[in-house]
Scaffold this motif. Structure first.
Motif, PDB file in Angstrom:
ATOM      1  N   ASN A 136     -13.970   6.321   8.456  1.00  0.00           N
ATOM      2  CA  ASN A 136     -13.570   5.348   7.436  1.00  0.00           C
ATOM      3  C   ASN A 136     -12.584   5.973   6.450  1.00  0.00           C
ATOM      4  O   ASN A 136     -11.587   5.354   6.075  1.00  0.00           O
ATOM      5  CB  ASN A 136     -14.796   4.833   6.674  1.00  0.00           C
ATOM      6  N   LEU A 137     -12.874   7.193   6.033  1.00  0.00           N
ATOM      7  CA  LEU A 137     -11.986   7.861   5.070  1.00  0.00           C
ATOM      8  C   LEU A 137     -10.619   8.123   5.694  1.00  0.00           C
ATOM      9  O   LEU A 137      -9.578   7.912   5.072  1.00  0.00           O
ATOM     10  CB  LEU A 137     -12.611   9.169   4.579  1.00  0.00           C
TER      11      LEU A 137
ATOM     12  N   VAL B 198     -16.697  -1.850   4.411  1.00  0.00           N
ATOM     13  CA  VAL B 198     -16.427  -0.633   5.168  1.00  0.00           C
ATOM     14  C   VAL B 198     -16.553  -0.969   6.649  1.00  0.00           C
ATOM     15  O   VAL B 198     -17.096  -2.016   7.008  1.00  0.00           O
ATOM     16  CB  VAL B 198     -17.390   0.513   4.772  1.00  0.00           C
TER      17      VAL B 198
ATOM     18  N   GLY C 137      -8.347   5.246   5.607  1.00  0.00           N
ATOM     19  CA  GLY C 137      -7.718   4.993   4.313  1.00  0.00           C
ATOM     20  C   GLY C 137      -6.332   5.613   4.224  1.00  0.00           C
ATOM     21  O   GLY C 137      -5.478   5.170   3.455  1.00  0.00           O
TER      22      GLY C 137
ATOM     23  N   MET D 238      -7.998   7.616  -0.443  1.00  0.00           N
ATOM     24  CA  MET D 238      -7.292   8.302   0.650  1.00  0.00           C
ATOM     25  C   MET D 238      -5.881   7.744   0.866  1.00  0.00           C
ATOM     26  O   MET D 238      -5.060   8.355   1.540  1.00  0.00           O
ATOM     27  CB  MET D 238      -8.086   8.215   1.956  1.00  0.00           C
ATOM     28  N   ALA D 239      -5.606   6.583   0.314  1.00  0.00           N
ATOM     29  CA  ALA D 239      -4.241   6.038   0.402  1.00  0.00           C
ATOM     30  C   ALA D 239      -3.382   6.576  -0.742  1.00  0.00           C
ATOM     31  O   ALA D 239      -2.221   6.211  -0.879  1.00  0.00           O
ATOM     32  CB  ALA D 239      -4.280   4.511   0.374  1.00  0.00           C
TER      33      ALA D 239
ATOM     34  N   VAL E 197       0.853  -1.208   0.000  1.00  0.00           N
ATOM     35  CA  VAL E 197       0.000   0.000   0.000  1.00  0.00           C
ATOM     36  C   VAL E 197       0.885   1.253   0.000  1.00  0.00           C
ATOM     37  O   VAL E 197       0.642   2.193  -0.757  1.00  0.00           O
ATOM     38  CB  VAL E 197      -0.939   0.034   1.239  1.00  0.00           C
TER      39      VAL E 197
ATOM     40  N   VAL F 261      -3.095  -0.087  -4.184  1.00  0.00           N
ATOM     41  CA  VAL F 261      -4.158  -0.065  -3.180  1.00  0.00           C
ATOM     42  C   VAL F 261      -5.363  -0.871  -3.662  1.00  0.00           C
ATOM     43  O   VAL F 261      -5.847  -0.685  -4.780  1.00  0.00           O
ATOM     44  CB  VAL F 261      -4.576   1.393  -2.872  1.00  0.00           C
TER      45      VAL F 261
ATOM     46  N   CYS G 116      -9.240  -2.021  -3.362  1.00  0.00           N
ATOM     47  CA  CYS G 116     -10.584  -1.697  -2.884  1.00  0.00           C
ATOM     48  C   CYS G 116     -11.392  -2.984  -2.999  1.00  0.00           C
ATOM     49  O   CYS G 116     -11.763  -3.394  -4.092  1.00  0.00           O
ATOM     50  CB  CYS G 116     -11.171  -0.590  -3.761  1.00  0.00           C
TER      51      CYS G 116
ATOM     52  N   ALA H  33     -16.161   2.947   0.045  1.00  0.00           N
ATOM     53  CA  ALA H  33     -15.009   2.038  -0.114  1.00  0.00           C
ATOM     54  C   ALA H  33     -14.027   2.607  -1.140  1.00  0.00           C
ATOM     55  O   ALA H  33     -12.809   2.558  -0.950  1.00  0.00           O
ATOM     56  CB  ALA H  33     -15.490   0.655  -0.534  1.00  0.00           C
TER      57      ALA H  33
ATOM     58  N   ARG I 259     -12.307   5.615   0.412  1.00  0.00           N
ATOM     59  CA  ARG I 259     -11.296   5.195   1.388  1.00  0.00           C
ATOM     60  C   ARG I 259     -10.022   4.731   0.681  1.00  0.00           C
ATOM     61  O   ARG I 259      -8.914   5.063   1.100  1.00  0.00           O
ATOM     62  CB  ARG I 259     -11.869   4.069   2.256  1.00  0.00           C
ATOM     63  N   ALA I 260     -10.192   3.999  -0.416  1.00  0.00           N
ATOM     64  CA  ALA I 260      -9.009   3.555  -1.175  1.00  0.00           C
ATOM     65  C   ALA I 260      -8.265   4.768  -1.743  1.00  0.00           C
ATOM     66  O   ALA I 260      -7.027   4.814  -1.739  1.00  0.00           O
ATOM     67  CB  ALA I 260      -9.424   2.598  -2.287  1.00  0.00           C
TER      68      ALA I 260
END
Ligand code: ATP
Length: 234
Positions: free
Chosen positions: A96-97, A87, A100, A150-151, A74, A79, A81, A144, A147-148
């Motif tokens: 959640n975000l 979630v 990420g 955010m990486a 990651v 990354v 998802c 979801a 959140r992905a």
């Protein structure tokens, strides 16, 4: 960007991936289509370090990543998802975000990305304090994906983003995938909805029982009689 060579993956005695090779170039959307149980999710799980290949190699940005732990993968920008939305139901949308981005330390960058996720998914901004478990299916899918993002992925692996969604929402999710790609993120997409996947992808791989049986430009595959019969409903 990604080069997978001859990987073999087992679940106990089950030989799930039988010498799979594929590649993804920077800037592309590549899709993998195939029937249930063909091995598509297994490929994504192996790329992201959740499963270890027994043999073969995986290079990402010119460095081997097979054998690395998921967290390191990651960090390098690959990354995943996952399917089924996964979630954290008892946490808010915002939490959640934030999760990420848990491997990142660049506060300013994280805040900028949070703002751009909210811009891309305005519904998430409206629901930022709501528990993720109470979101609708489509909203959870957006979360979801957010959140992905955010990486800060260089390569985003998407597993069945359209699963269980109403047709209008499917179209919206695919538009968003295209936008994400156009703003600089390379995408490897697993989909049951082969029609939609081929309509946005540059290239595609067809997987059958753990093997790649066909590959080519998405447009060509979409017009192939064989593919139409097997995967596109006529
Ligand atoms: P679907 O579209 O139905 O999700 P898929 O192409 O993603 O299918 P995989 O989930 O990768 O398929 O599964 C490939 C094969 O590996 C299947 O035969 C499946 O039963 C098997 N398999 C997957 N996960 C496990 C597991 N944890 N233990 C044992 N076998 C597994």
């Amino acid at each position: 960007m990604l080069a997978v060579k001859d990987i073999n993956v087992f679940y106990g005695a089950i030989h799930a991936l039988k010498g799979v090779s594929l590649d993804v170039k920077e800037g592309e959307i590549v899709t993998m289509i195939g029937a249930n149980g063909a091995g598509k999710s297994t490929i994504l799980k192996t790329l992201s370090g959740l499963l270890k290949p027994q043999s073969g190699s995986i290079e990402f940005l010119d460095k081997p990543i097979h054998g690395k732990v998921a967290q390191d993968i990651v960090k390098r920008g690959l990354v995943h998802c996952p399917e089924g939305r996964r979630v954290f139901a008892n946490m808010s949308v915002e939490e959640n975000l934030e999760l990420g981005a848990f491997l990142r330390k660049d506060k300013k960058g994280i805040a900028d990305d949070m703002a751009s996720v909210y811009k891309r998914f305005p519904r998430m901004l409206e629901r930022s304090k709501q528990l993720a478990g109470t979101l609708s299916g489509g909203e959870q899918q957006m979360l979801a994906m957010g959140r992905a993002l955010m990486a800060r992925p260089k390569l985003l692996l998407l597993d069945e983003p359209s699963m269980g969604l109403a047709p209008l929402l499917v179209r919206e999710i695919f538009n968003i995938i295209q936008e994400i790609n156009q703003t600089g993120t390379t995408v490897l997409l697993v989909e049951q909805n082969a029609n939609m996947a081929l309509s946005i992808a540059h290239r595609a791989y067809v997987i059958e029982t753990g093997k790649i049986v066909l590959t080519g430009a998405a447009e060509e595959l979409a017009s192939s009689e064989e593919i139409k019969k097997a995967y596109l409903g006529g």
